[in-house]
Enzyme design. Structure first.
Site, PDB file in Angstrom:
ATOM      1  N   ARG A  74       0.236  -1.286  -0.230  1.00 48.00           N
ATOM      2  CA  ARG A  74       0.238  -0.216   0.144  1.00 48.00           C
ATOM      3  C   ARG A  74       0.588   0.838  -0.244  1.00 48.00           C
ATOM      4  O   ARG A  74       0.472   2.346  -0.694  1.00 48.00           O
ATOM      5  CB  ARG A  74      -0.841   0.078   1.360  1.00 48.00           C
ATOM      6  CG  ARG A  74      -1.975   0.812   1.471  1.00 48.00           C
ATOM      7  CD  ARG A  74      -3.306   0.846   1.556  1.00 48.00           C
ATOM      8  NE  ARG A  74      -3.879   1.969   2.872  1.00 48.00           N
ATOM      9  CZ  ARG A  74      -4.625   2.577   3.429  1.00 48.00           C
ATOM     10  NH1 ARG A  74      -3.848   2.345   3.825  1.00 48.00           N
ATOM     11  NH2 ARG A  74      -5.253   3.757   3.124  1.00 48.00           N
ATOM     12  N   HIS A  78       0.430   4.348  -2.837  1.00 45.45           N
ATOM     13  CA  HIS A  78      -0.018   5.543  -2.253  1.00 45.45           C
ATOM     14  C   HIS A  78       1.546   6.528  -2.744  1.00 45.45           C
ATOM     15  O   HIS A  78       0.763   7.915  -2.783  1.00 45.45           O
ATOM     16  CB  HIS A  78      -0.054   5.077  -0.655  1.00 45.45           C
ATOM     17  CG  HIS A  78      -1.482   5.685  -0.198  1.00 45.45           C
ATOM     18  ND1 HIS A  78      -2.000   5.858   0.189  1.00 45.45           N
ATOM     19  CD2 HIS A  78      -1.847   4.433  -0.834  1.00 45.45           C
ATOM     20  CE1 HIS A  78      -3.389   4.958   0.866  1.00 45.45           C
ATOM     21  NE2 HIS A  78      -3.801   4.717  -0.258  1.00 45.45           N
ATOM     22  N   VAL A  82       0.436   9.347  -5.742  1.00 44.67           N
ATOM     23  CA  VAL A  82       0.103  10.754  -5.602  1.00 44.67           C
ATOM     24  C   VAL A  82       2.265  11.681  -5.777  1.00 44.67           C
ATOM     25  O   VAL A  82       3.439  10.956  -5.457  1.00 44.67           O
ATOM     26  CB  VAL A  82       0.293  10.814  -4.109  1.00 44.67           C
ATOM     27  CG1 VAL A  82      -0.033  12.474  -3.735  1.00 44.67           C
ATOM     28  CG2 VAL A  82      -0.926  10.799  -3.731  1.00 44.67           C
ATOM     29  N   SER A  88       8.212  10.369  -1.721  1.00 48.81           N
ATOM     30  CA  SER A  88       7.845  11.843  -1.090  1.00 48.81           C
ATOM     31  C   SER A  88       6.655  11.498   0.101  1.00 48.81           C
ATOM     32  O   SER A  88       6.692  12.157   0.901  1.00 48.81           O
ATOM     33  CB  SER A  88       6.822  12.743  -1.950  1.00 48.81           C
ATOM     34  OG  SER A  88       5.461  11.797  -2.658  1.00 48.81           O
ATOM     35  N   ASN A 106      -3.966   9.297   3.754  1.00 44.92           N
ATOM     36  CA  ASN A 106      -2.558   8.347   4.077  1.00 44.92           C
ATOM     37  C   ASN A 106      -2.935   7.914   5.883  1.00 44.92           C
ATOM     38  O   ASN A 106      -1.604   7.522   6.127  1.00 44.92           O
ATOM     39  CB  ASN A 106      -1.200   9.124   3.648  1.00 44.92           C
ATOM     40  CG  ASN A 106      -1.298   8.855   3.137  1.00 44.92           C
ATOM     41  OD1 ASN A 106      -1.165   8.375   2.245  1.00 44.92           O
ATOM     42  ND2 ASN A 106      -0.331  10.494   2.234  1.00 44.92           N
ATOM     43  N   PRO A 177      -7.940   7.820  -4.901  1.00 46.88           N
ATOM     44  CA  PRO A 177      -9.957   8.143  -4.715  1.00 46.88           C
ATOM     45  C   PRO A 177      -9.871   7.090  -3.344  1.00 46.88           C
ATOM     46  O   PRO A 177      -9.248   6.123  -2.854  1.00 46.88           O
ATOM     47  CB  PRO A 177      -9.689   7.117  -5.900  1.00 46.88           C
ATOM     48  CG  PRO A 177      -9.299   7.690  -7.487  1.00 46.88           C
ATOM     49  CD  PRO A 177      -8.047   7.482  -6.156  1.00 46.88           C
ATOM     50  N   HIS A 207      -5.643  -5.644  -2.807  1.00 47.39           N
ATOM     51  CA  HIS A 207      -6.713  -6.179  -1.751  1.00 47.39           C
ATOM     52  C   HIS A 207      -6.882  -7.531  -0.746  1.00 47.39           C
ATOM     53  O   HIS A 207      -7.820  -7.476  -0.842  1.00 47.39           O
ATOM     54  CB  HIS A 207      -7.769  -5.192  -2.334  1.00 47.39           C
ATOM     55  CG  HIS A 207      -7.912  -3.774  -1.734  1.00 47.39           C
ATOM     56  ND1 HIS A 207      -9.294  -2.800  -2.211  1.00 47.39           N
ATOM     57  CD2 HIS A 207      -6.622  -3.069  -1.534  1.00 47.39           C
ATOM     58  CE1 HIS A 207      -8.458  -1.759  -1.724  1.00 47.39           C
ATOM     59  NE2 HIS A 207      -7.705  -2.199  -1.277  1.00 47.39           N
ATOM     60  N   THR A 208      -6.556  -8.091  -1.522  1.00 47.17           N
ATOM     61  CA  THR A 208      -6.401  -9.907  -1.374  1.00 47.17           C
ATOM     62  C   THR A 208      -5.414 -10.046  -0.189  1.00 47.17           C
ATOM     63  O   THR A 208      -5.868 -11.105   0.065  1.00 47.17           O
ATOM     64  CB  THR A 208      -5.978 -11.156  -2.483  1.00 47.17           C
ATOM     65  OG1 THR A 208      -6.174 -12.014  -2.549  1.00 47.17           O
ATOM     66  CG2 THR A 208      -4.156 -10.384  -2.823  1.00 47.17           C
ATOM     67  N   ASP A 253      -9.758  -9.273   2.470  1.00 43.44           N
ATOM     68  CA  ASP A 253     -10.079 -10.200   1.951  1.00 43.44           C
ATOM     69  C   ASP A 253     -10.865 -12.207   3.001  1.00 43.44           C
ATOM     70  O   ASP A 253      -9.547 -12.426   3.048  1.00 43.44           O
ATOM     71  CB  ASP A 253      -8.952 -10.986   0.738  1.00 43.44           C
ATOM     72  CG  ASP A 253      -9.560 -12.747   0.455  1.00 43.44           C
ATOM     73  OD1 ASP A 253     -10.571 -13.253   0.311  1.00 43.44           O
ATOM     74  OD2 ASP A 253      -8.157 -13.041  -0.428  1.00 43.44           O
TER      75      ASP A 253
END
Length: 353
Positions: A74, A78, A82, A88, A106, A177, A207-208, A253
């Site tokens: 993740r 992220h 961005v 950053s 975040n 989003p 997202h598993t 999951d």
């Protein structure tokens, strides 16, 4: 002994049904073209043991807590979405303003993920000196998070440099989003970064593994239950999150929460996607067939996920003499600090994208 005509007909119909599941999946099979300045063998001379150093450390981390794999994956998402893959997101705030970490999307990033990157920074510097960027460490760690969780093995192009600034709160929110977003919002947002529907569904497969906070999905439970959510699934979620403001988490999951596989898509087909942004991929006609194809063909999912990850990992990267190689991933280097950034990139040291 010949096949009966009825058997052949059934076989043909079955084949057409399976092929129908693949409708909508983009046909791109080749590896994305690399941005100038990146290379598959960037640290071949300057830090030949880089990837083995990272993997060895992460094996130890994940043995203690496999949940950290999702945190590192993740973090890469992220970072890249961005301002590009420039590390950053790792920067602490300064007098110029709050860091990207302080922006709402975040706030739920795992603190341990940042610690792991800093630990990797120290281990790599000890072996190779200060030649590897924090942005590259984040990219390699994300790849190993996938692999060591049971997912596909793939190469990562390297040669990113670290950014000299962090994005504003507004830019961070705009480019990430919310989990309450529907498919239209997500497709529109990621289209600005040249991702198509197949890329979006494949990347969502991250997202598993991982967890979701109640605040990210209780809009689907209260005051009324989302009609696109399986009732038993919803009732179980209400036990974890008895109120919309409950401070708790649950697995993304429900079938194999710590294994990187295609079961996330099986969840969606059973209306057991946790976030609106997940479940709506199966409800939207533009992405439904892609979800189906990944649910029945894990190899296809892996292929498309890898292509999308390599594509994502090259978003607005800094290369050549742009940016810097941070000594501390959470802070910019002092202007007085002299950096050695000798690298091997097969002779291609262009600063152009």
């Amino acid at each position: 002994m010949g096949f009966s005509s009825s058997f052949v007909s059934v076989l043909l119909i079955s084949s057409l049904v399976v092929l129908g599941f693949y409708t909508g999946v983009s046909e791109t099979h080749s590896t994305p073209t690399l941005v100038k300045g990146l290379s598959w063998t960037f640290y071949k001379s300057s830090c030949p043991k880089l990837e083995s150093i990272v993997k060895k450390h992460l094996k130890k981390v994940f043995k203690k807590d496999i949940g950290q794999a999702a945190g590192l994956l993740r973090l890469h998402f992220h970072d890249c979405f961005v301002q590009g893959c420039d590390a950053s997101v790792l920067l602490d705030g300064s007098s110029s303003g709050p860091s990207e970490q302080a922006a709402p999307p975040n706030l739920s990033l795992r603190a341990k993920a940042f610690e792991i990157i800093n630990d990797l920074r120290a281990l790599v510097d000890e072996q190779c000196g200060q030649v590897v960027s924090c942005a590259d460490l984040v990219a390699i760690a994300a790849r190993d998070a996938v692999l060591l969780s049971g997912g596909p093995e793939y190469d990562v192009p390297l040669g990113r440099r670290d950014g000299l600034s962090f994005a504003t709160r507004e830019a961070t929110i705009e480019n990430l989003p919310a989990p309450t977003s529907n498919t239209s919002v997500i497709l529109t947002s990621l289209a600005t970064k040249k991702f198509d529907a197949t890329d979006v569904v494949a990347l969502s497969g991250g997202h598993t593994i991982g967890i979701g906070h109640c605040s990210s999905f209780t809009n689907r439970l209260y005051p009324t239950q989302d009609s696109n959510m399986d009732k038993t699934f919803a009732n179980n979620l209400k036990k974890t999150c008895p109120a919309s403001d409950t401070n708790a988490t649950t697995e993304l999951d429900i079938r194999t929460p710590n294994v990187f596989d295609n079961k996330y898509y099986v969840d969606l087909m059973n209306r057991q996607g946790l976030f609106t942004s997940d479940q709506d991929l199966y409800m939207d006609s533009r992405t439904k067939s892609i979800v189906k194809s990944f649910a029945i063909n894990e190899t296809l999912f892996y292929e498309k996920f890898v292509l999308a990850m390599i594509k994502m990992g090259q978003l607005s990267v800094l290369t050549g003499t742009q940016g810097e190689i941070r000594a501390n991933c959470s802070a910019l280097n002092s202007a007085a600090t002299f950096l050695s950034s000798v690298v091997d990139d097969d002779g291609d040291r262009s600063t152009e994208f």
